[in-house]
Design a protein around this motif. Sequence first.
Motif, PDB file in Angstrom:
ATOM      1  N   TYR A   1     -30.394 116.864  -2.658  1.00  0.00           N
ATOM      2  CA  TYR A   1     -30.444 118.207  -3.230  1.00  0.00           C
ATOM      3  C   TYR A   1     -29.212 119.029  -2.871  1.00  0.00           C
ATOM      4  CZ  TYR A   1     -32.513 122.336  -5.294  1.00  0.00           C
ATOM      5  OH  TYR A   1     -32.762 123.409  -6.108  1.00  0.00           O
ATOM      6  N   GLU A   2     -28.583 118.732  -1.722  1.00  0.00           N
ATOM      7  CA  GLU A   2     -27.389 119.450  -1.283  1.00  0.00           C
ATOM      8  C   GLU A   2     -26.099 118.864  -1.852  1.00  0.00           C
ATOM      9  OE1 GLU A   2     -27.728 119.077   2.921  1.00  0.00           O
ATOM     10  OE2 GLU A   2     -29.081 120.786   3.099  1.00  0.00           O
TER      11      GLU A   2
ATOM     12  N   ARG B   1     -28.560 121.145 -11.438  1.00  0.00           N
ATOM     13  CA  ARG B   1     -29.521 121.571 -10.416  1.00  0.00           C
ATOM     14  C   ARG B   1     -30.126 122.857 -10.957  1.00  0.00           C
ATOM     15  NH1 ARG B   1     -26.237 122.095  -6.589  1.00  0.00           N
ATOM     16  NH2 ARG B   1     -26.393 120.020  -5.727  1.00  0.00           N
TER      17      ARG B   1
ATOM     18  N   VAL C   1     -33.721 118.444 -10.113  1.00  0.00           N
ATOM     19  CA  VAL C   1     -32.326 118.060 -10.326  1.00  0.00           C
ATOM     20  C   VAL C   1     -32.304 116.966 -11.384  1.00  0.00           C
ATOM     21  CG1 VAL C   1     -31.487 118.685  -8.046  1.00  0.00           C
ATOM     22  CG2 VAL C   1     -32.361 116.410  -8.410  1.00  0.00           C
TER      23      VAL C   1
ATOM     24  N   LYS D   1     -37.292 118.976  -6.415  1.00  0.00           N
ATOM     25  CA  LYS D   1     -36.553 119.338  -5.212  1.00  0.00           C
ATOM     26  C   LYS D   1     -37.188 118.727  -3.974  1.00  0.00           C
ATOM     27  CE  LYS D   1     -35.123 123.215  -2.343  1.00  0.00           C
ATOM     28  NZ  LYS D   1     -35.150 124.662  -2.151  1.00  0.00           N
TER      29      LYS D   1
ATOM     30  N   ALA E   1     -36.029 115.203  -3.843  1.00  0.00           N
ATOM     31  CA  ALA E   1     -34.566 115.139  -3.703  1.00  0.00           C
ATOM     32  C   ALA E   1     -34.126 115.443  -2.275  1.00  0.00           C
ATOM     33  CB  ALA E   1     -33.894 116.097  -4.674  1.00  0.00           C
ATOM     34  N   THR E   2     -34.840 116.319  -1.585  1.00  0.00           N
ATOM     35  CA  THR E   2     -34.461 116.636  -0.207  1.00  0.00           C
ATOM     36  C   THR E   2     -34.798 115.503   0.762  1.00  0.00           C
ATOM     37  OG1 THR E   2     -36.548 117.797   0.184  1.00  0.00           O
ATOM     38  CG2 THR E   2     -34.656 119.138  -0.513  1.00  0.00           C
TER      39      THR E   2
END
Length: 77
Positions: free
Chosen positions: A8-9, A43, A50, A64, A67-68
């Motif tokens: 996510y980042e 995003r 995403v 999310k 994704a994290t």
Amino acid sequence: MTGIINLYEAGKNEAFYVVSIPNIGLLESLGLRLGTKVAIQTRYMLGGPVLLCVEDSFLVAIGKDIATQIAVKEVTA
């Protein structure tokens, strides 16, 4: 950007390899497994999903929260 971060980042339109993934069967059926090359296309705002390009081939949307939990490392030339 170096090192391992969560998906996510990850930066948009940069290539990453998946290095760790949660044990969720659906992810493998979406083409997400260890070593898979991915790039974030979009995003969505306010903690939305995403949209990923997987192996420069097809697009997949994931939430999310998942994704994290996916760790990625930037593809180096």
